[in-house]
Design a protein around this motif. Structure first.
Motif, PDB file in Angstrom:
ATOM      1  N   UNK A  28      -1.523  -5.925  -2.626  1.00  0.00           N
ATOM      2  CA  UNK A  28      -1.419  -5.191  -3.890  1.00  0.00           C
ATOM      3  C   UNK A  28      -2.493  -4.124  -4.023  1.00  0.00           C
ATOM      4  N   UNK A  29      -3.683  -4.419  -3.525  1.00  0.00           N
ATOM      5  CA  UNK A  29      -4.799  -3.488  -3.673  1.00  0.00           C
ATOM      6  C   UNK A  29      -4.601  -2.208  -2.866  1.00  0.00           C
ATOM      7  N   UNK A  30      -3.642  -2.212  -1.949  1.00  0.00           N
ATOM      8  CA  UNK A  30      -3.338  -1.001  -1.192  1.00  0.00           C
ATOM      9  C   UNK A  30      -2.788   0.105  -2.088  1.00  0.00           C
ATOM     10  N   UNK A  31      -2.400  -0.258  -3.300  1.00  0.00           N
ATOM     11  CA  UNK A  31      -1.878   0.742  -4.233  1.00  0.00           C
ATOM     12  C   UNK A  31      -2.928   1.800  -4.566  1.00  0.00           C
ATOM     13  N   UNK A  32      -4.208   1.431  -4.422  1.00  0.00           N
ATOM     14  CA  UNK A  32      -5.292   2.367  -4.710  1.00  0.00           C
ATOM     15  C   UNK A  32      -5.439   3.437  -3.623  1.00  0.00           C
ATOM     16  N   UNK A  33      -4.724   3.267  -2.498  1.00  0.00           N
ATOM     17  CA  UNK A  33      -4.773   4.254  -1.419  1.00  0.00           C
ATOM     18  C   UNK A  33      -3.602   5.227  -1.488  1.00  0.00           C
ATOM     19  N   UNK A  34      -2.814   5.125  -2.561  1.00  0.00           N
ATOM     20  CA  UNK A  34      -1.741   6.082  -2.763  1.00  0.00           C
ATOM     21  C   UNK A  34      -0.363   5.563  -2.393  1.00  0.00           C
ATOM     22  N   UNK A  35       0.678   6.306  -2.819  1.00  0.00           N
ATOM     23  CA  UNK A  35       2.060   5.861  -2.585  1.00  0.00           C
ATOM     24  C   UNK A  35       2.437   5.779  -1.110  1.00  0.00           C
ATOM     25  N   UNK A  36       1.907   6.683  -0.297  1.00  0.00           N
ATOM     26  CA  UNK A  36       2.255   6.684   1.121  1.00  0.00           C
ATOM     27  C   UNK A  36       1.882   5.385   1.798  1.00  0.00           C
ATOM     28  N   UNK A  37       0.642   4.939   1.619  1.00  0.00           N
ATOM     29  CA  UNK A  37       0.182   3.717   2.275  1.00  0.00           C
ATOM     30  C   UNK A  37       0.813   2.468   1.649  1.00  0.00           C
ATOM     31  N   UNK A  38       0.984   2.479   0.337  1.00  0.00           N
ATOM     32  CA  UNK A  38       1.563   1.309  -0.330  1.00  0.00           C
ATOM     33  C   UNK A  38       3.025   1.112   0.077  1.00  0.00           C
TER      34      UNK A  38
ATOM     35  N   UNK B 115      10.455   1.596  -2.444  1.00  0.00           N
ATOM     36  CA  UNK B 115       9.501   2.491  -3.112  1.00  0.00           C
ATOM     37  C   UNK B 115       8.702   1.675  -4.131  1.00  0.00           C
ATOM     38  N   UNK B 116       7.982   0.659  -3.664  1.00  0.00           N
ATOM     39  CA  UNK B 116       7.280  -0.247  -4.589  1.00  0.00           C
ATOM     40  C   UNK B 116       6.216   0.445  -5.433  1.00  0.00           C
ATOM     41  N   UNK B 117       5.643   1.519  -4.916  1.00  0.00           N
ATOM     42  CA  UNK B 117       4.594   2.215  -5.688  1.00  0.00           C
ATOM     43  C   UNK B 117       5.150   2.653  -7.038  1.00  0.00           C
ATOM     44  N   UNK B 118       6.279   3.364  -7.031  1.00  0.00           N
ATOM     45  CA  UNK B 118       6.864   3.851  -8.277  1.00  0.00           C
ATOM     46  C   UNK B 118       7.369   2.691  -9.126  1.00  0.00           C
ATOM     47  N   UNK B 119       7.881   1.644  -8.477  1.00  0.00           N
ATOM     48  CA  UNK B 119       8.368   0.484  -9.232  1.00  0.00           C
ATOM     49  C   UNK B 119       7.228  -0.198  -9.986  1.00  0.00           C
ATOM     50  N   UNK B 120       6.069  -0.299  -9.342  1.00  0.00           N
ATOM     51  CA  UNK B 120       4.900  -0.901  -9.996  1.00  0.00           C
ATOM     52  C   UNK B 120       4.449  -0.032 -11.174  1.00  0.00           C
ATOM     53  N   UNK B 121       4.440   1.286 -10.971  1.00  0.00           N
ATOM     54  CA  UNK B 121       4.065   2.204 -12.060  1.00  0.00           C
ATOM     55  C   UNK B 121       5.010   2.019 -13.247  1.00  0.00           C
TER      56      UNK B 121
END
Length: 223
Positions: free
Chosen positions: A34-44, A144-150
């Motif tokens: 989960x903490x990978x979200x702090x490295x941006x959408x590409x990495x997450x 696309x979990x980054x946008x889903x989490x947002x």
């Protein structure tokens, strides 16, 4: 032999301890992911795709992930069933009501059962929200979990549900890790001086590690 072990109180406590430690290992890995979200959408998003390719080419796409999911489901079911049966056994052993002194048990111990119920309901909601997208607040995007989490943490109820569940998780882990150590014979007078702060520390790190994600979305650090 297995039937006799399962029917015994110590057998059920052992199942609870082992399944609890399996879930704890998953939670640590899940928190780090989960903490990978702090490295941006590409990495997450890349991390989400990588989870589905573990073991390739020996394992087909998503096979390893489904094996891990099946093992986790078994651990959750074994843990819940053991907890329920031990609770019923405890009630039958003491049919008359009596009053516990407040000092006899910590807050985490007294709320262990309700914490388990909260976490069980949260797991269902979490899967429907971020795995299947059934109750997702906006258009769910596969892989696309980054946008889903947002999307989830841009809603007040998404934050409330998640943070309450993570606080319950912290209390559950704090008591559960300690209880598992005692059940598996790791607790001694000397070791207990280390086990107690260890259980507190693990619970605190997990709670903070999970809660920091919705807080980061709410404050705009992750957007």
């Amino acid at each position: 032999m297995m039937r006799v072990l399962w029917d015994s109180t110590i057998g059920k406590k052992t199942v609870m301890a082992v399944s609890g430690l399996m879930m704890l290992a998953f939670l640590v890995a899940h928190m780090v992911g989960n903490l990978k979200i702090f490295f941006g959408p590409g990495e997450f998003n890349h991390y989400a795709r990588w989870l589905r390719t573990i073991g390739e080419p020996v394992m087909h796409y998503e096979w390893t992930l489904w094996v891990l999911r099946a093992g986790l489901v078994l651990a959750v079911v074994a843990h819940a069933v053991s907890a329920y049966q031990l609770s019923r056994r405890d009630i039958k052993a003491r049919p008359t009501q009596y009053v516990h002194k407040k000092a006899a048990a910590s807050f985490a111990t007294r709320t262990m059962r309700w914490g388990g119920v909260i976490l069980g309901l949260f797991i269902v909601w979490h899967i429907l929200d971020l795995t299947t997208g059934t109750v997702h607040p906006d258009g769910y995007q596969h892989l696309h979990p980054y946008q889903n989490v947002i999307d989830t943490f841009s809603t007040w109820y998404g934050n409330v549900i998640y943070i309450i569940a993570m606080l319950a998780l912290g209390l559950h882990v704090r008591h559960g890790l300690w209880a598992a150590a005692q059940t598996l014979g790791a607790g001694t007078a000397t070791r207990n001086r280390v086990l107690k702060p260890l259980a507190n520390g693990v619970a605190l790190v997990l709670t903070a590690g999970f809660v920091i994600v919705p807080v980061a979305v709410m404050t705009g650090v992750v957007s």
